[in-house]
Design a protein around this motif. Structure first.
Motif, mmCIF file in Angstrom:
data_model
loop_
_atom_site.group_PDB
_atom_site.id
_atom_site.type_symbol
_atom_site.label_atom_id
_atom_site.label_comp_id
_atom_site.label_asym_id
_atom_site.label_seq_id
_atom_site.Cartn_x
_atom_site.Cartn_y
_atom_site.Cartn_z
ATOM 1 N N LYS A 1 30.884 41.453 37.088
ATOM 2 C CA LYS A 1 30.807 42.500 38.108
ATOM 3 C C LYS A 1 31.564 42.064 39.361
ATOM 4 N N ARG B 1 34.090 39.975 39.520
ATOM 5 C CA ARG B 1 35.530 40.038 39.242
ATOM 6 C C ARG B 1 36.040 41.466 39.325
ATOM 7 N N LYS B 2 35.265 42.426 38.816
ATOM 8 C CA LYS B 2 35.687 43.826 38.853
ATOM 9 C C LYS B 2 35.756 44.333 40.285
ATOM 10 N N VAL B 3 34.774 43.967 41.111
ATOM 11 C CA VAL B 3 34.758 44.390 42.516
ATOM 12 C C VAL B 3 35.950 43.783 43.238
ATOM 13 N N SER B 4 36.240 42.507 42.978
ATOM 14 C CA SER B 4 37.375 41.847 43.620
ATOM 15 C C SER B 4 38.687 42.515 43.234
ATOM 16 N N ALA B 5 38.840 42.825 41.962
ATOM 17 C CA ALA B 5 40.070 43.476 41.495
ATOM 18 C C ALA B 5 40.208 44.855 42.121
ATOM 19 N N ARG B 6 39.113 45.600 42.195
ATOM 20 C CA ARG B 6 39.143 46.938 42.798
ATOM 21 C C ARG B 6 39.505 46.840 44.277
ATOM 22 N N SER B 7 38.962 45.846 44.972
ATOM 23 C CA SER B 7 39.244 45.656 46.386
ATOM 24 C C SER B 7 40.712 45.323 46.606
ATOM 25 N N ARG C 1 43.222 46.171 44.649
ATOM 26 C CA ARG C 1 44.005 47.383 44.389
ATOM 27 C C ARG C 1 43.946 48.328 45.580
ATOM 28 N N LYS C 2 42.767 48.456 46.194
ATOM 29 C CA LYS C 2 42.606 49.349 47.341
ATOM 30 C C LYS C 2 43.439 48.853 48.520
ATOM 31 N N SER D 1 47.071 49.539 47.878
ATOM 32 C CA SER D 1 47.361 50.962 48.030
ATOM 33 C C SER D 1 47.438 51.344 49.502
#
Length: 91
Positions: A60, A62-68, A70-71, A74
């Protein structure tokens, strides 16, 4: 040739079914063994569940870090301005 484990600890690396992957408690021949992901053995369901919860929390994170990331990427792209370069002729 001895393994790295043998060089450090003075004995061969134990087989993964000999001790609990979490608490390192010895797994007896007549005791239940609780498996996880096919290659991790545990002495109890509690140790197994603790490992599962730890792995899920790491995933979880790792997923939050990757999403952050990407944001942020962007947002940085939106802030960039296009600059045109060329030749200016003055008469």
């Amino acid at each position: 040739m001895a393994s790295c484990y043998a060089e450090v600890f003075g004995s061969e690396e134990p087989h993964f079914l000999e001790s609990c992957s979490l608490c390192r408690k010895h797994l007896g021949r007549n005791s239940d063994i609780f498996m996880y992901r096919g290659d991790k053995a545990f002495c109890s369901n509690e140790c197994r569940e603790e490992q599962i919860e730890s792995d899920e929390a790491k995933e979880k994170s790792r997923k939050v870090s990757a999403r952050s990331l990407r944001k942020k990427s962007s947002e940085a792209a939106k802030d960039c301005k296009t600059v045109r370069t060329g030749t200016l002729v003055v008469a």
